[in-house]
Design a protein around this motif. Structure first.
Motif, PDB file in Angstrom:
ATOM      1  N   PHE A   5       0.854  -1.189   0.000  1.00 10.86           N
ATOM      2  CA  PHE A   5       0.000   0.000   0.000  1.00 10.86           C
ATOM      3  C   PHE A   5       0.884   1.230   0.000  1.00 10.86           C
ATOM      4  CE2 PHE A   5      -2.657  -3.312   1.693  1.00 10.86           C
ATOM      5  CZ  PHE A   5      -3.855  -3.091   1.042  1.00 10.86           C
ATOM      6  N   ALA A  16      -3.022   0.162  -3.870  1.00 15.40           N
ATOM      7  CA  ALA A  16      -2.483  -1.162  -3.568  1.00 15.40           C
ATOM      8  C   ALA A  16      -1.834  -1.702  -4.833  1.00 15.40           C
ATOM      9  CB  ALA A  16      -3.589  -2.109  -3.113  1.00 15.40           C
ATOM     10  N   PRO A  38       0.692   4.135   5.301  1.00 15.46           N
ATOM     11  CA  PRO A  38      -0.502   3.417   5.753  1.00 15.46           C
ATOM     12  C   PRO A  38      -0.135   2.312   6.745  1.00 15.46           C
ATOM     13  CG  PRO A  38       0.035   2.820   3.498  1.00 15.46           C
ATOM     14  CD  PRO A  38       0.995   3.887   3.896  1.00 15.46           C
ATOM     15  N   THR A  40      -1.778  -1.453   8.398  1.00 15.13           N
ATOM     16  CA  THR A  40      -2.802  -2.480   8.269  1.00 15.13           C
ATOM     17  C   THR A  40      -2.874  -3.282   9.559  1.00 15.13           C
ATOM     18  OG1 THR A  40      -3.595  -4.359   6.957  1.00 15.13           O
ATOM     19  CG2 THR A  40      -1.212  -4.094   7.131  1.00 15.13           C
ATOM     20  N   ARG A  42      -5.662  -6.376  11.794  1.00 16.94           N
ATOM     21  CA  ARG A  42      -6.859  -7.202  11.845  1.00 16.94           C
ATOM     22  C   ARG A  42      -7.655  -6.784  13.083  1.00 16.94           C
ATOM     23  NH1 ARG A  42      -8.010 -11.246   8.803  1.00 16.94           N
ATOM     24  NH2 ARG A  42      -5.848 -11.611   8.288  1.00 16.94           N
ATOM     25  N   GLN A  48      -9.655  -7.387   8.033  1.00 19.86           N
ATOM     26  CA  GLN A  48      -8.389  -6.671   7.922  1.00 19.86           C
ATOM     27  C   GLN A  48      -8.671  -5.251   7.446  1.00 19.86           C
ATOM     28  OE1 GLN A  48      -5.349  -8.559   5.604  1.00 19.86           O
ATOM     29  NE2 GLN A  48      -3.822  -7.048   6.167  1.00 19.86           N
ATOM     30  N   TYR A  49      -8.004  -4.288   8.055  1.00 22.71           N
ATOM     31  CA  TYR A  49      -8.191  -2.873   7.745  1.00 22.71           C
ATOM     32  C   TYR A  49      -6.883  -2.247   7.294  1.00 22.71           C
ATOM     33  CZ  TYR A  49     -12.581  -3.251  10.305  1.00 22.71           C
ATOM     34  OH  TYR A  49     -13.832  -3.625  10.724  1.00 22.71           O
ATOM     35  N   VAL A  50      -6.992  -1.228   6.457  1.00 28.28           N
ATOM     36  CA  VAL A  50      -5.872  -0.356   6.108  1.00 28.28           C
ATOM     37  C   VAL A  50      -6.289   1.038   6.542  1.00 28.28           C
ATOM     38  CG1 VAL A  50      -4.457   0.624   4.272  1.00 28.28           C
ATOM     39  CG2 VAL A  50      -5.176  -1.755   4.140  1.00 28.28           C
ATOM     40  N   THR A  72     -11.664  -1.457   4.572  1.00 21.57           N
ATOM     41  CA  THR A  72     -11.633  -2.883   4.886  1.00 21.57           C
ATOM     42  C   THR A  72     -11.136  -3.636   3.670  1.00 21.57           C
ATOM     43  OG1 THR A  72     -13.930  -3.207   4.238  1.00 21.57           O
ATOM     44  CG2 THR A  72     -13.503  -2.802   6.560  1.00 21.57           C
ATOM     45  N   LEU A  73     -10.457  -4.747   3.916  1.00 20.89           N
ATOM     46  CA  LEU A  73      -9.947  -5.598   2.837  1.00 20.89           C
ATOM     47  C   LEU A  73     -10.794  -6.848   2.765  1.00 20.89           C
ATOM     48  CD1 LEU A  73      -6.120  -5.357   3.502  1.00 20.89           C
ATOM     49  CD2 LEU A  73      -7.490  -4.009   1.932  1.00 20.89           C
TER      50      LEU A  73
END
Length: 75
Positions: A5, A16, A38, A40, A42, A48-50, A72-73
């Motif tokens: 990222f 990404a 960034p 990341t 969980r 999972q978040y960025v 969110t991923l």
């Protein structure tokens, strides 16, 4: 997960990239530029978040502002 990222530019976007090919796979719009790194993680919900801080400095290409944005991923 094979992603990098990046958002250390003046344009208001978080991107990404595929680690193996360098191809841009995703772009998330931000309210202003994010000349920051960034992070990341969980969350307790298992997603999972960025997260990134975006803060323009009144430049012509990046409006003034201070925000923390989370994406969110996955599903």
């Amino acid at each position: 997960g094979g992603l990098v990222f990046m958002a250390g530019t003046l344009d208001p976007a978080l991107r990404a990239f595929d680690v193996a090919t360098g191809q841009e796979l995703w772009r998330g719009d931000l309210p202003t530029s994010a000349r920051s790194v960034p992070m990341t993680f969980r969350g307790p919900d298992g997603k999972q978040y960025v997260v990134i801080s975006a803060g323009g400095h009144g430049l012509p290409v990046a409006p003034l502002g201070d925000s923390v944005i989370a994406f969110t991923l996955g599903p």
